[in-house]
Design an enzyme around this catalytic site. Structure first.
Site, PDB file in Angstrom:
ATOM      1  N   LYS A  56       0.554  -1.023  -0.032  1.00 30.25           N
ATOM      2  CA  LYS A  56       0.169   0.153   0.102  1.00 30.25           C
ATOM      3  C   LYS A  56       0.811   1.296   0.098  1.00 30.25           C
ATOM      4  O   LYS A  56       0.589   2.199  -0.342  1.00 30.25           O
ATOM      5  CB  LYS A  56      -0.795   0.163   0.992  1.00 30.25           C
ATOM      6  CG  LYS A  56      -0.296   0.229   2.471  1.00 30.25           C
ATOM      7  CD  LYS A  56      -1.029   0.373   3.679  1.00 30.25           C
ATOM      8  CE  LYS A  56      -0.712   0.494   4.830  1.00 30.25           C
ATOM      9  NZ  LYS A  56       0.185   1.870   4.960  1.00 30.25           N
ATOM     10  N   THR A  57       2.092   1.304   0.669  1.00 27.44           N
ATOM     11  CA  THR A  57       2.785   2.568   0.676  1.00 27.44           C
ATOM     12  C   THR A  57       3.436   2.627  -0.834  1.00 27.44           C
ATOM     13  O   THR A  57       3.462   3.880  -1.174  1.00 27.44           O
ATOM     14  CB  THR A  57       3.911   2.330   1.714  1.00 27.44           C
ATOM     15  OG1 THR A  57       3.632   1.933   2.929  1.00 27.44           O
ATOM     16  CG2 THR A  57       4.942   3.586   1.906  1.00 27.44           C
ATOM     17  N   ASP A 236      -4.008   7.633   4.623  1.00 26.25           N
ATOM     18  CA  ASP A 236      -3.267   6.367   4.684  1.00 26.25           C
ATOM     19  C   ASP A 236      -3.921   5.973   6.005  1.00 26.25           C
ATOM     20  O   ASP A 236      -4.280   6.496   6.856  1.00 26.25           O
ATOM     21  CB  ASP A 236      -1.941   6.425   4.798  1.00 26.25           C
ATOM     22  CG  ASP A 236      -0.995   5.268   4.759  1.00 26.25           C
ATOM     23  OD1 ASP A 236      -1.879   4.128   4.126  1.00 26.25           O
ATOM     24  OD2 ASP A 236       0.052   5.122   5.179  1.00 26.25           O
ATOM     25  N   GLU A 237      -3.965   4.312   6.372  1.00 25.56           N
ATOM     26  CA  GLU A 237      -4.291   3.779   7.530  1.00 25.56           C
ATOM     27  C   GLU A 237      -5.680   4.358   7.807  1.00 25.56           C
ATOM     28  O   GLU A 237      -5.979   4.748   9.100  1.00 25.56           O
ATOM     29  CB  GLU A 237      -3.224   3.952   8.486  1.00 25.56           C
ATOM     30  CG  GLU A 237      -1.953   3.566   8.282  1.00 25.56           C
ATOM     31  CD  GLU A 237      -1.744   1.954   8.239  1.00 25.56           C
ATOM     32  OE1 GLU A 237      -2.669   1.467   8.426  1.00 25.56           O
ATOM     33  OE2 GLU A 237      -1.012   1.523   8.209  1.00 25.56           O
ATOM     34  N   GLN A 271      -7.790  -4.898   9.815  1.00 23.50           N
ATOM     35  CA  GLN A 271      -6.378  -4.459  10.492  1.00 23.50           C
ATOM     36  C   GLN A 271      -6.719  -3.220  11.561  1.00 23.50           C
ATOM     37  O   GLN A 271      -5.894  -2.603  11.871  1.00 23.50           O
ATOM     38  CB  GLN A 271      -5.194  -4.287   9.733  1.00 23.50           C
ATOM     39  CG  GLN A 271      -4.831  -5.254   8.952  1.00 23.50           C
ATOM     40  CD  GLN A 271      -3.485  -4.909   8.272  1.00 23.50           C
ATOM     41  OE1 GLN A 271      -2.313  -4.992   8.955  1.00 23.50           O
ATOM     42  NE2 GLN A 271      -3.499  -5.034   6.927  1.00 23.50           N
ATOM     43  N   ARG A 637       2.007 -11.082  10.177  1.00 19.50           N
ATOM     44  CA  ARG A 637       3.255 -10.533  10.356  1.00 19.50           C
ATOM     45  C   ARG A 637       4.184 -11.566   9.963  1.00 19.50           C
ATOM     46  O   ARG A 637       5.530 -11.194   9.729  1.00 19.50           O
ATOM     47  CB  ARG A 637       3.534 -10.328  11.697  1.00 19.50           C
ATOM     48  CG  ARG A 637       2.745  -9.322  12.638  1.00 19.50           C
ATOM     49  CD  ARG A 637       2.555  -7.994  11.707  1.00 19.50           C
ATOM     50  NE  ARG A 637       1.294  -8.003  10.877  1.00 19.50           N
ATOM     51  CZ  ARG A 637       1.107  -6.975   9.996  1.00 19.50           C
ATOM     52  NH1 ARG A 637       1.941  -6.227   9.532  1.00 19.50           N
ATOM     53  NH2 ARG A 637      -0.047  -7.362   9.334  1.00 19.50           N
TER      54      ARG A 637
END
Length: 767
Positions: A56-57, A236-237, A271, A637
């Site tokens: 995504k970044t 973002d997020e 998330q 993770r």
């Protein structure tokens, strides 16, 4: 005609290819189709559902560069916001690497943007343009000045409630304010705080979001100016945004006024794990409704984890109702099956993890490959102790090492002073904690008086507690009362030790363990109340850490010798802890699940997957869904290997408790796991996994039982019996007479069979 259409389509495509600069084409070529579509979209509001490890970044930074280079947006007109300074800096640097002009875009945290906005519009916001930002401690201090009748503890409580109100953009006179705090005096306290805050000209963190929203909402000129300034807004997020941040986004974007501002948010509903910080998952779930015409693009290609790991993550999160839905695809292919290890207790859990890590290290794997994940900070103690003794280097992330934590130092200071009443350092730490009115000057007088007795050769009277008891200097009434109270509770702690030493009738096995004393100290000293208040305000886990220290003392008798032995054990651990070579970066990571967000590790072990630990006991469906998302985050993770551990017994609340496997484990397809260890009787793979059809929400057979007796007394339930104590139901059967019978394994080692229909009054189910 078809050939002509085909030619025209291909020609149009080739022209589009050529219209993109060579540099832009280079960074577009590294994207997959969904990522590229997200970057090039510009016609309507866009929601990018970016799964874990989906890049995504890269998408958001590439989109900034693309809009500047190819769509000719003025960098000055682009605003991109995220939640941490680290993320904002990374986004800024990566965007500039792709397009130098991105340096002129506004790439900030939400709060940084709020401060920037308020500096420009300070007069309209009613603040000084040279304002400073008050932190949590400053809020409490100011609240005590604004409402002098409040105690420090009450001020802490109401400061937290005021922050929460601002997260929802609620002012003191708002009709919904009662939803934040039920106390009838809260609106008045909130208003007095606001008045005092405005007198200073300063702001608190909540103001950095709420005040810009209110200015934009109430001032048409400023709102129009912002709409003219920002033509692109990216968040973002987005799943971590709160209500105030959502309202601010609405006003900035002018969605209600059709200002033409392009809005793009990036996030993952699976998330969203920060509800305790005010995050509102409905922001992302209802984005399409709030921003008409929204296009949704899902990034489902995962570049981090092996396929088997992603399947397990999907097993769990698919049981949530509140999600938009997506399925991650592993671009790295297949790997090892995740391992589910059933272990007897937390000591064996730590040894199992240590052995895994040591074996891998002997075969060339660095320690830094590994991460131990747990639900609460308190769970780190057993791992820290085991790793220190086995010389496995480790780093505790996101918190102090266990014995460095304030609340643990406080409890140990009480124990040290009980063991040695001359311990000046321990005495100084706790004589006025929690506050008893015994300030620094009084403390110096007490210590000086004790030292004078030593100089007179009366060493037996240098006991600081005895000096406190007989101290005759002129003191304030408050200080005298505080000292007396401190001496009284210390006498009570001594009496607890002496009682157990004098009772010769008890065998060593039957004597209370040292956790009884630690629990007594927590209660009587006021530390438990103090840290419960802090936990409520900051979402910390200080009381859980205190309980974990108590759990570790279960193995020691509640006697003077037991206390000294325990303190020796602690001191050894501390010595090993401080003796580590800090320059060594090859360490195992010990970290809570919440702190793993945004991180990745080659090998991950998620520990303590038991009901009541993870998830915590909670009847609220929304809380359970958040815990399930937290499980999903932990699983994703892992890059190469995943291990899950669950214990059948755990030291909790000063005694050994039988544990049930987490319901999350029952939601995983057993065929996808390598299961080792002795499976608990309450863990059944039959009928517990519902592949494909999740209409049953993964509930196991007892939950679908219609007979109330069978439902209440199902396998795995904890039981208390007046004669036999605590136990767990290990098996059930229906007799030839059609009677329902249960077999209970008790903590004392005995097994008993009961007929609940007739003996229910003696069988209390422990929830």
């Amino acid at each position: 005609m078809d050939k002509i259409t085909e030619f025209l389509d291909s020609y149009d495509a080739s022209q589009n290819e050529e219209s993109v600069s060579e540099k832009t084409q280079q960074y577009l070529n590294v994207l997959n189709e969904e990522q590229k579509e997200a970057v090039m979209h510009e016609d309507s509001p866009l929601l990018i559902l970016a799964g874990a490890g989906s890049g995504k970044t890269r998408v958001i930074t590439t989109k900034i560069a693309y809009l500047i280079a190819e769509k000719h947006f003025d960098p000055y007109s682009i605003l991109a916001v995220t939640f941490t300074k680290k993320a904002a800096n990374e986004m800024h640097e990566r965007a500039i690497q792709l397009e130098e002009r991105a340096s002129h875009a506004q790439i900030r945290t939400f709060h940084s943007f709020g401060a920037w906005f308020l500096r420009m519009n300070a007069f309209e916001a009613g603040i000084d343009p040279k304002f400073t930002v008050y932190d949590d401690d400053d809020m409490v201090t100011l609240l005590c000045k604004a409402v002098p009748k409040l105690t420090k503890q009450q001020a802490n409580h109401f400061a937290h409630k005021i922050s929460l109100a601002k997260d929802y953009c609620l002012t003191p006179d708002d009709q919904k304010i009662a939803e934040i705090a039920s106390e009838p005096e809260f609106p008045e306290i909130y208003q007095k705080y606001q008045n005092r805050l405005r007198e200073t000209g300063n702001v608190d963190f909540g103001d950095l979001i709420m005040l810009p929203y209110l200015v934009l909402k109430n001032n048409e000129n400023i709102r129009r100016r912002m709409h003219q300034r920002f033509k692109v807004i990216m968040v973002d997020e987005y799943q971590d945004s709160n209500v105030a941040q959502f309202l601010l986004l609405q006003e900035l974007s002018g969605v209600k006024e059709n200002s033409g501002t392009y809005v793009c948010v990036v996030g993952d509903d699976d998330q969203s794990i920060y509800k305790f910080r005010g995050a509102e998952i409905q922001n992302i779930l209802t984005f399409k409704n709030k921003f008409p015409g929204t296009k949704v693009i899902k990034l489902e290609k995962n570049y981090r984890s092996k396929s088997e790991i992603l399947k397990i993550a999907d097993n769990v999160v698919r049981h949530n109702q509140g999600r938009l839905g997506k399925t991650l695809q592993a671009e790295r292919g297949n790997g090892k099956k995740p391992v589910l290890a059933f272990l007897p207790n937390q000591d064996e859990e730590a040894n199992f993890c240590a052995d895994l890590i040591q074996l891998a290290h002997e075969n060339g794997s660095p320690y830094s490959d590994w991460a131990i994940l747990y639900r609460t900070n308190a769970q780190s103690l057993t791992f820290e102790t085991t790793f220190m003794h086995k010389k496995i280097p480790y780093a505790v992330i996101g918190s102090l090492k266990f014995y460095e934590r304030e609340e643990i130092k406080d409890l140990l200071a009480f124990l040290a002073l009980i063991a040695n009443p001359r311990d000046e350092i321990a005495f100084r730490r706790i004589i006025n904690k929690p506050a008893r009115g015994v300030g620094g000057t009084t403390q110096e007088k007490l210590i000086d008086a004790a030292r004078e007795k030593l100089q007179d050769g009366k060493a037996e009277n240098t006991n600081l507690l005895e000096t406190s008891r007989t101290f005759g200097e002129k003191l304030t009434k408050k200080a005298r009362e505080g000292i007396n109270h401190f001496v009284e509770i210390m006498d009570e702690f001594y009496a607890e030790l002496q009682k157990n030493e004098q009772d010769g009738a008890q065998s060593q096995v039957d004597k209370p363990n040292l956790s009884v004393l630690i629990d007594l100290i927590s209660e009587k000293s006021g530390l438990k109340t103090l840290y419960e208040s802090e936990d409520e305000i900051s979402g910390s886990q200080r009381t859980a850490n205190m309980q974990e220290l108590s759990n570790s003392a279960v193995l020691y008798p509640c006697t003077s010798n037991g206390l000294l032995e325990f303190l020796d054990h602690i001191e050894l651990d501390r010595t090993l802890e401080t003796g580590e070579e800090e320059a060594d970066t090859d360490k195992v990571t010990l970290i809570t699940l919440h702190n793993t967000k945004g991180l990745e590790f080659n090998r991950v072990i998620i520990t303590g997957i038991e009901r009541g630990i993870f998830p915590r006991e909670d009847d609220d469906p929304a809380e359970l869904e958040e815990e399930r998302r937290l499980c999903y985050v932990g699983i994703t993770r892992a890059k190469n290997e995943l291990y899950l551990t669950s214990c059948s017994m755990r030291r909790m609340y000063g005694r050994t408790s039988y544990m049930e496997p987490s319901p999350f484990l029952k939601e995983m397809n057993p065929a996808l796991l390598k299961i080792i260890g002795r499976k608990p009787s309450s863990f059944r793979t039959d009928n517990s996994f519902h592949g494909g059809d999740y209409g049953t929400n993964g509930l196991s057979h007892p939950d679908m039982e219609t007979d109330p007796i069978k439902r209440k007394y199902s396998r795995g339930k904890k039981i208390y019996h007046d004669d036999y104590g605590y136990g767990v139901i290990i098996s059930t059967l229906t007799t030839d007479d059609d009677e329902y019978a249960i077999t209970v394994q008790f903590e004392n080692g005995g097994k008993k069979r009961f007929l609940p229909k007739y003996q229910s009054s003696a069988l209390m189910v422990v929830e």
